[in-house]
Write an enzyme that holds these catalytic residues in place. Structure first.
Site, mmCIF file in Angstrom:
data_model
loop_
_atom_site.group_PDB
_atom_site.id
_atom_site.type_symbol
_atom_site.label_atom_id
_atom_site.label_comp_id
_atom_site.label_asym_id
_atom_site.label_seq_id
_atom_site.Cartn_x
_atom_site.Cartn_y
_atom_site.Cartn_z
ATOM 1 N N ASN A 67 0.862 -1.180 0.000
ATOM 2 C CA ASN A 67 0.000 0.000 0.000
ATOM 3 C C ASN A 67 0.899 1.231 0.000
ATOM 4 O O ASN A 67 1.496 1.563 1.022
ATOM 5 C CB ASN A 67 -0.892 -0.048 1.249
ATOM 6 C CG ASN A 67 -1.730 1.205 1.416
ATOM 7 O OD1 ASN A 67 -1.787 2.052 0.529
ATOM 8 N ND2 ASN A 67 -2.392 1.319 2.571
ATOM 9 N N LYS A 93 0.129 4.276 -0.281
ATOM 10 C CA LYS A 93 -0.507 5.450 0.338
ATOM 11 C C LYS A 93 -0.273 6.707 -0.528
ATOM 12 O O LYS A 93 -0.210 6.607 -1.748
ATOM 13 C CB LYS A 93 -0.015 5.628 1.776
ATOM 14 C CG LYS A 93 -0.208 4.343 2.599
ATOM 15 C CD LYS A 93 -0.055 4.518 4.073
ATOM 16 C CE LYS A 93 -0.279 3.187 4.767
ATOM 17 N NZ LYS A 93 -0.211 3.281 6.220
ATOM 18 N N HIS A 133 -9.618 1.188 4.607
ATOM 19 C CA HIS A 133 -8.367 1.339 5.365
ATOM 20 C C HIS A 133 -8.606 2.274 6.552
ATOM 21 O O HIS A 133 -9.387 3.230 6.451
ATOM 22 C CB HIS A 133 -7.275 1.901 4.452
ATOM 23 C CG HIS A 133 -5.928 1.872 5.089
ATOM 24 N ND1 HIS A 133 -5.522 2.810 6.002
ATOM 25 C CD2 HIS A 133 -4.908 0.979 4.981
ATOM 26 C CE1 HIS A 133 -4.300 2.508 6.421
ATOM 27 N NE2 HIS A 133 -3.909 1.400 5.815
ATOM 28 N N GLU A 136 -7.012 4.653 7.682
ATOM 29 C CA GLU A 136 -6.779 6.072 7.383
ATOM 30 C C GLU A 136 -7.973 6.678 6.642
ATOM 31 O O GLU A 136 -8.270 7.864 6.800
ATOM 32 C CB GLU A 136 -5.473 6.227 6.583
ATOM 33 C CG GLU A 136 -4.261 5.989 7.488
ATOM 34 C CD GLU A 136 -3.046 5.391 6.790
ATOM 35 O OE1 GLU A 136 -2.970 5.433 5.548
ATOM 36 O OE2 GLU A 136 -2.174 4.866 7.509
ATOM 37 N N GLU A 144 -5.690 -5.050 10.427
ATOM 38 C CA GLU A 144 -4.652 -4.048 10.669
ATOM 39 C C GLU A 144 -4.966 -3.304 11.957
ATOM 40 O O GLU A 144 -5.736 -2.320 11.940
ATOM 41 C CB GLU A 144 -4.611 -3.045 9.514
ATOM 42 C CG GLU A 144 -4.290 -3.665 8.176
ATOM 43 C CD GLU A 144 -3.698 -2.644 7.212
ATOM 44 O OE1 GLU A 144 -2.575 -2.865 6.768
ATOM 45 O OE2 GLU A 144 -4.351 -1.618 6.950
ATOM 46 N N GLY A 184 2.156 2.082 10.840
ATOM 47 C CA GLY A 184 3.112 3.186 10.728
ATOM 48 C C GLY A 184 3.801 3.537 12.034
ATOM 49 O O GLY A 184 4.455 4.570 12.137
ATOM 50 N N SER A 198 3.078 -2.256 10.376
ATOM 51 C CA SER A 198 4.520 -2.315 10.622
ATOM 52 C C SER A 198 5.149 -3.668 10.281
ATOM 53 O O SER A 198 6.038 -4.142 10.986
ATOM 54 C CB SER A 198 4.831 -1.914 12.067
ATOM 55 O OG SER A 198 4.417 -0.576 12.306
HETATM 56 P P1 PGA Z 1 2.610 0.181 7.677
HETATM 57 O O1 PGA Z 1 1.166 0.387 7.008
HETATM 58 O O2 PGA Z 1 3.172 -1.102 7.127
HETATM 59 O O3 PGA Z 1 3.392 1.373 7.289
HETATM 60 O O4 PGA Z 1 2.377 0.087 9.162
HETATM 61 C C1 PGA Z 1 0.321 -0.697 6.782
HETATM 62 C C2 PGA Z 1 -0.991 -0.226 6.187
HETATM 63 O O5 PGA Z 1 -1.457 0.848 6.600
HETATM 64 O O6 PGA Z 1 -1.579 -0.867 5.315
#
Ligand code: PGA
Length: 250
Positions: A11, A13, A97, A99, A169, A175, A212
Site C-alpha cells: 500500500n 498510500k 483502510h 486512514e 490491521e 506506521g 509495521s
Molecule cells: P505500515 O502500514 O506497514 O506502514 O504500518 C500498513 C498499512 O497501513 O496498510
C-alpha cells in the site's frame, strides 16, 4: 501453514511521483522473477495507476487501487468508480483502510457499498478492519472487529470468497513500528474466520495482517496458520524490503 497461496500487497498510500512509481514498480518486477513465492499486488496512488499498469503488464504483479467509490459514473466530483479501476488495469482494491475511516469519514456502511460495487465490477476487494489502541486496552478488540466484518461484509454473494481478501490491521500498529505479535494477530485472524460462515467454503477467504510489517518480522507472522499474507505500507516503498517480505512468504 495455511493451504492457500499467500498474498503480499504493498500500500503505497500518498507517496510516489510518476517517476518514483515507475522506478519502484520496475524494481519489484525485476527482483521478483517469473515465479514468486507469493501472489503480489501493489497499490499506487490513483495518479500513478496507468503508469504502473504499463510496468506490471504481463508480470506476476497485480495492480490494486487504494479506494473506490460505489457508483459507476455520474456527478461525483473527485470520485473514482470500480469500472474506471478495471479500465486502468486494476484487479484489486483496498477498501476501508483505517486512514480512510479516520480522515475521510469511511464507515462500515460505506465500506459495504464499496465492497459490493467492487465485486460487481469484477474487482477483488481487500477490506481492512482493526481496533484502535484505546479499543484494545479496553478489551474491545474482538467486538470492534466483529462489527466491522459483519457490517462491512453483510450480504455478499456466496461466490465472493475466492476474490475477497480481509486485512486485519490494528490501528496502533500502522506506521508506528509497533507490530502485533504473531500470537496477537493469529488470535484475531482465527476469530475473523469464524464470523463468516457463508464465506467459509473453498477457496477460503484470505486474511492478511497489516501494521509495521518488515523483512525482520514477516516470516514469524506469516508462519501463523490463519495469516494468509501481509498488507505492507512503509516497507513496500523500497523494492528491496518489499521483495524481502515476499521472500519470507515462501
Ligand atoms: P505500515 O502500514 O506497514 O506502514 O504500518 C500498513 C498499512 O497501513 O496498510
Amino acid at each position: 501453514m495455511s493451504e492457500v497461496r499467500k498474498l503480499i500487497a504493498g500500500n503505497w498510500k500518498m507517496h510516489t511521483t510518476l517517476a518514483e512509481a515507475r522506478e519502484l514498480a520496475r524494481g519489484i518486477v525485476q527482483g521478483l522473477g517469473a515465479d514468486p513465492q507469493a501472489e503480489v499486488a501493489v497499490a499506487p496512488p490513483y495518479t500513478a495507476l496507468a503508469a504502473v499498469a504499463e510496468v506490471v503488464a504481463g508480470t506476476p504483479v497485480n495492480l490494486a487501487a487504494q479506494d473506490v467509490f460505489w457508483e459507476e459514473k455520474g456527478a461525483f466530483t473527485g470520485a473514482i468508480s470500480p469500472v474506471m479501476l478495471v479500465d486502468v488495469g486494476c484487479s484489486q482494491v483496498i477498501i476501508g483502510h483505517s486512514e480512510r475511516r479516520q480522515h475521510f469519514g469511511e464507515t462500515d456502511a460505506t465500506v459495504n457499498r464499496k465492497v459490493k460495487a467492487a465485486l460487481k465490477a469484477g474487482l477483488g476487494p481487500i477490506v481492512c478492519v482493526g481496533e484502535t489502541l484505546a479499543e484494545r486496552e479496553a478489551g474491545h478488540t474482538l467486538q470492534v472487529v466483529e462489527r466491522q466484518v459483519k457490517e462491512g461484509l453483510a450480504g455478499l454473494p456466496a461466490d465472493a470468497a475466492g476474490r475477497l481478501v480481509i486485512a486485519y490491521e490494528p490501528v496502533w500498529a500502522i506506521g508506528t513500528g509497533r507490530t502485533a505479535t504473531p500470537a496477537q494477530a493469529q488470535e484475531v485472524h482465527a476469530f475473523i474466520r469464524t464470523l463468516l460462515p457463508e464465506l467459509a467454503g473453498t477457496p477460503r477467504v484470505r486474511i492478511l495482517y497489516g501494521g509495521s510489517v518488515t523483512p525482520d518480522n514477516a516470516a514469524a507472522l506469516l508462519a501463523e496458520p490463519d495469516i494468509d499474507g501481509a498488507l505492507v505500507g512503509g516497507a513496500s516503498l523500497k523494492a528491496a524490503s518489499f521483495l524481502a517480505i515476499i521472500a519470507a512468504a515462501g
